[in-house]
Motif scaffolding. Structure first.
Motif, PDB file in Angstrom:
ATOM      1  N   ALA A  23       0.461  -1.223  -0.101  1.00  0.00           N
ATOM      2  CA  ALA A  23      -0.059  -0.220  -0.055  1.00  0.00           C
ATOM      3  C   ALA A  23       0.941   1.306   0.017  1.00  0.00           C
ATOM      4  CB  ALA A  23      -0.990  -0.126   1.050  1.00  0.00           C
ATOM      5  N   LEU A  24       1.772   1.321   1.049  1.00  0.00           N
ATOM      6  CA  LEU A  24       2.840   2.497   0.986  1.00  0.00           C
ATOM      7  C   LEU A  24       3.420   2.803  -0.486  1.00  0.00           C
ATOM      8  CD1 LEU A  24       4.506   2.040   4.394  1.00  0.00           C
ATOM      9  CD2 LEU A  24       2.847   3.906   3.824  1.00  0.00           C
ATOM     10  N   GLU A  25       3.898   1.629  -1.040  1.00  0.00           N
ATOM     11  CA  GLU A  25       4.351   1.807  -2.191  1.00  0.00           C
ATOM     12  C   GLU A  25       3.435   2.294  -3.574  1.00  0.00           C
ATOM     13  OE1 GLU A  25       5.426  -1.163  -5.994  1.00  0.00           O
ATOM     14  OE2 GLU A  25       5.791  -1.968  -3.936  1.00  0.00           O
ATOM     15  N   TYR A  26       2.312   1.913  -3.577  1.00  0.00           N
ATOM     16  CA  TYR A  26       1.156   2.531  -4.318  1.00  0.00           C
ATOM     17  C   TYR A  26       0.966   3.810  -4.023  1.00  0.00           C
ATOM     18  CZ  TYR A  26       0.923  -1.572  -7.190  1.00  0.00           C
ATOM     19  OH  TYR A  26       1.161  -2.746  -8.073  1.00  0.00           O
ATOM     20  N   TYR A  27       0.727   4.271  -3.009  1.00  0.00           N
ATOM     21  CA  TYR A  27       0.506   5.558  -2.347  1.00  0.00           C
ATOM     22  C   TYR A  27       1.610   6.514  -2.722  1.00  0.00           C
ATOM     23  CZ  TYR A  27      -3.254   3.787   0.580  1.00  0.00           C
ATOM     24  OH  TYR A  27      -4.553   3.302   0.891  1.00  0.00           O
ATOM     25  N   CYS A  28       2.903   5.905  -2.649  1.00  0.00           N
ATOM     26  CA  CYS A  28       3.875   6.737  -3.060  1.00  0.00           C
ATOM     27  C   CYS A  28       4.249   7.145  -4.326  1.00  0.00           C
ATOM     28  CB  CYS A  28       5.204   6.135  -2.586  1.00  0.00           C
ATOM     29  SG  CYS A  28       5.774   6.256  -0.893  1.00  0.00           S
ATOM     30  N   ARG A  29       3.788   5.988  -5.050  1.00  0.00           N
ATOM     31  CA  ARG A  29       3.708   6.060  -6.884  1.00  0.00           C
ATOM     32  C   ARG A  29       2.591   7.197  -7.050  1.00  0.00           C
ATOM     33  NH1 ARG A  29       3.654   0.109  -9.049  1.00  0.00           N
ATOM     34  NH2 ARG A  29       3.454   1.311 -11.195  1.00  0.00           N
ATOM     35  N   ALA A  30       1.537   7.135  -6.470  1.00  0.00           N
ATOM     36  CA  ALA A  30       0.546   8.047  -6.836  1.00  0.00           C
ATOM     37  C   ALA A  30       0.941   9.370  -6.492  1.00  0.00           C
ATOM     38  CB  ALA A  30      -0.781   7.679  -5.883  1.00  0.00           C
ATOM     39  N   ILE A  31       1.562   9.697  -5.387  1.00  0.00           N
ATOM     40  CA  ILE A  31       2.128  10.925  -4.881  1.00  0.00           C
ATOM     41  C   ILE A  31       3.086  11.462  -5.937  1.00  0.00           C
ATOM     42  CG2 ILE A  31       3.183  12.222  -3.518  1.00  0.00           C
ATOM     43  CD1 ILE A  31       1.747  10.760  -1.367  1.00  0.00           C
ATOM     44  N   GLU A  32       3.998  10.549  -6.575  1.00  0.00           N
ATOM     45  CA  GLU A  32       4.926  10.843  -7.454  1.00  0.00           C
ATOM     46  C   GLU A  32       4.581  11.686  -8.750  1.00  0.00           C
ATOM     47  OE1 GLU A  32       7.122   7.323  -8.360  1.00  0.00           O
ATOM     48  OE2 GLU A  32       8.130   7.324  -6.412  1.00  0.00           O
ATOM     49  N   ARG A  33       3.245  11.074  -9.014  1.00  0.00           N
ATOM     50  CA  ARG A  33       2.495  11.563 -10.209  1.00  0.00           C
ATOM     51  C   ARG A  33       1.558  12.955  -9.973  1.00  0.00           C
ATOM     52  NH1 ARG A  33       4.202   6.548 -10.525  1.00  0.00           N
ATOM     53  NH2 ARG A  33       4.612   5.516 -12.298  1.00  0.00           N
ATOM     54  N   ASN A  34       1.379  12.870  -8.647  1.00  0.00           N
ATOM     55  CA  ASN A  34       0.248  13.820  -8.619  1.00  0.00           C
ATOM     56  C   ASN A  34       0.418  14.375  -6.884  1.00  0.00           C
ATOM     57  OD1 ASN A  34      -1.882  15.555  -7.757  1.00  0.00           O
ATOM     58  ND2 ASN A  34      -3.486  14.183  -8.201  1.00  0.00           N
TER      59      ASN A  34
ATOM     60  N   PHE B 256      -0.615  16.398  -5.119  1.00  0.00           N
ATOM     61  CA  PHE B 256      -1.683  17.264  -4.437  1.00  0.00           C
ATOM     62  C   PHE B 256      -2.783  16.037  -4.148  1.00  0.00           C
ATOM     63  CE2 PHE B 256       0.307  20.130  -7.253  1.00  0.00           C
ATOM     64  CZ  PHE B 256       0.702  21.090  -6.411  1.00  0.00           C
ATOM     65  N   LEU B 257      -2.448  14.897  -3.623  1.00  0.00           N
ATOM     66  CA  LEU B 257      -3.316  13.656  -3.142  1.00  0.00           C
ATOM     67  C   LEU B 257      -3.198  13.964  -1.711  1.00  0.00           C
ATOM     68  CD1 LEU B 257      -2.987  10.806  -5.667  1.00  0.00           C
ATOM     69  CD2 LEU B 257      -5.052  12.059  -5.015  1.00  0.00           C
ATOM     70  N   PRO B 258      -3.881  14.838  -0.650  1.00  0.00           N
ATOM     71  CA  PRO B 258      -3.854  14.711   0.557  1.00  0.00           C
ATOM     72  C   PRO B 258      -4.362  13.200   1.204  1.00  0.00           C
ATOM     73  CG  PRO B 258      -5.514  16.133  -0.065  1.00  0.00           C
ATOM     74  CD  PRO B 258      -4.843  15.739  -1.342  1.00  0.00           C
ATOM     75  N   GLN B 259      -5.424  12.577   0.519  1.00  0.00           N
ATOM     76  CA  GLN B 259      -5.845  11.452   0.931  1.00  0.00           C
ATOM     77  C   GLN B 259      -4.753  10.165   1.107  1.00  0.00           C
ATOM     78  OE1 GLN B 259      -6.879  13.257  -1.626  1.00  0.00           O
ATOM     79  NE2 GLN B 259      -7.895  11.807  -3.117  1.00  0.00           N
TER      80      GLN B 259
ATOM     81  N   ALA C 196       3.848  11.621  11.143  1.00  0.00           N
ATOM     82  CA  ALA C 196       3.861  12.945  11.424  1.00  0.00           C
ATOM     83  C   ALA C 196       4.066  13.870  10.256  1.00  0.00           C
ATOM     84  CB  ALA C 196       4.562  13.447  12.719  1.00  0.00           C
ATOM     85  N   GLU C 197       5.191  13.579   9.380  1.00  0.00           N
ATOM     86  CA  GLU C 197       5.556  14.235   8.203  1.00  0.00           C
ATOM     87  C   GLU C 197       4.384  13.838   7.319  1.00  0.00           C
ATOM     88  OE1 GLU C 197       7.948  16.243   7.797  1.00  0.00           O
ATOM     89  OE2 GLU C 197       8.205  16.169  10.139  1.00  0.00           O
ATOM     90  N   TYR C 198       3.904  12.877   7.096  1.00  0.00           N
ATOM     91  CA  TYR C 198       2.914  12.570   6.104  1.00  0.00           C
ATOM     92  C   TYR C 198       1.741  13.245   6.510  1.00  0.00           C
ATOM     93  CZ  TYR C 198       5.474   8.843   4.003  1.00  0.00           C
ATOM     94  OH  TYR C 198       6.351   8.051   3.273  1.00  0.00           O
ATOM     95  N   TRP C 199       1.256  13.284   7.553  1.00  0.00           N
ATOM     96  CA  TRP C 199       0.134  14.193   8.247  1.00  0.00           C
ATOM     97  C   TRP C 199       0.031  15.611   8.090  1.00  0.00           C
ATOM     98  CZ3 TRP C 199      -0.818  10.346  12.637  1.00  0.00           C
ATOM     99  CH2 TRP C 199      -1.985   9.402  12.159  1.00  0.00           C
ATOM    100  N   LYS C 200       1.534  16.260   8.302  1.00  0.00           N
ATOM    101  CA  LYS C 200       1.701  17.581   7.706  1.00  0.00           C
ATOM    102  C   LYS C 200       1.403  17.898   6.413  1.00  0.00           C
ATOM    103  CE  LYS C 200       4.998  18.015  11.738  1.00  0.00           C
ATOM    104  NZ  LYS C 200       6.779  18.153  11.880  1.00  0.00           N
ATOM    105  N   GLN C 201       1.867  16.939   5.348  1.00  0.00           N
ATOM    106  CA  GLN C 201       1.704  17.169   4.045  1.00  0.00           C
ATOM    107  C   GLN C 201       0.218  17.013   3.880  1.00  0.00           C
ATOM    108  OE1 GLN C 201       4.898  14.207   3.271  1.00  0.00           O
ATOM    109  NE2 GLN C 201       5.460  15.734   1.695  1.00  0.00           N
ATOM    110  N   ALA C 202      -0.450  16.243   4.267  1.00  0.00           N
ATOM    111  CA  ALA C 202      -1.709  16.347   4.017  1.00  0.00           C
ATOM    112  C   ALA C 202      -2.415  17.534   4.543  1.00  0.00           C
ATOM    113  CB  ALA C 202      -2.526  15.304   4.713  1.00  0.00           C
TER     114      ALA C 202
END
Length: 168
Positions: free
Chosen positions: A91-102, A104-107, A140-146
């Motif tokens: 899951a973390l791998e796919y979320y990272c790949r999603a964020i690499e492309r976009n 602006f995905l706070p979710q 914490a870092e991920y929540w700050k970004q969201a």
């Protein structure tokens, strides 16, 4: 490929009908239309809890979809399925790949934070406070970004950040 209407939910059926109409009238290539149909079918299967079928549809959509922004949502949904299945590393791998492309995905950032927080809790239960702190710091870092992307959302995360002195 027509969009599946097997879901009995009125809203889902209505969405499928509208999506089929849009696919006919919006000027897109046949590959883009097919990718969108697979994506919608994946979402339908996912909402029914049929994760294997959803993944098949998402992988087909990924094969056809070239737009990075659209691919980010496909990757995000694949991440959700892996999260639901308890496959947190995938899951973390796919979320990272999603964020690499976009980016602006706070979710996606939120879901990554939730997984990291969960892993921190697991580390505490195993008596490894050093590893737990590392996971909590990452959460914490991920929540700050969201929260940066969507101020006012993720209030519980903000409360946790404040209580644990990680809000800065």
């Amino acid at each position: 490929m027509p969009i599946s209407q097997k879901n009995q939910n009125f809203i889902d059926r209505t969405f499928s009908i509208i999506a089929n109409i849009l696919l006919r009238i919006i000027p897109t290539t046949s590959g883009e239309k097919e990718a969108f149909a697979y994506y919608i079918n994946g979402m339908s299967a996912q909402s029914e809890g049929n994760y294997a079928e959803a993944l098949q549809n998402y992988y087909q959509a990924m094969h056809l979809e070239m737009d990075p922004y659209d691919r980010s949502y496909i990757l995000y949904n694949i991440g959700i399925i892996h999260t639901s299945n308890g496959e947190h590393s995938k899951a973390l791998e796919y979320y990272c790949r999603a964020i690499e492309r976009n980016p602006f995905l706070p979710q996606a950032f939120n879901n990554m934070a939730v997984i990291c927080h969960y892993r921190g809790e697991q580390a505490i239960q195993q008596g490894d406070s050093e590893i737990a702190e590392a996971w909590f710091d990452q959460a914490a870092e991920y929540w700050k970004q969201a929260r940066t992307l969507t101020p006012g959302n993720y209030i519980e995360a903000q409360n946790w950040l404040t209580i644990t002195w990680r809000s800065k």
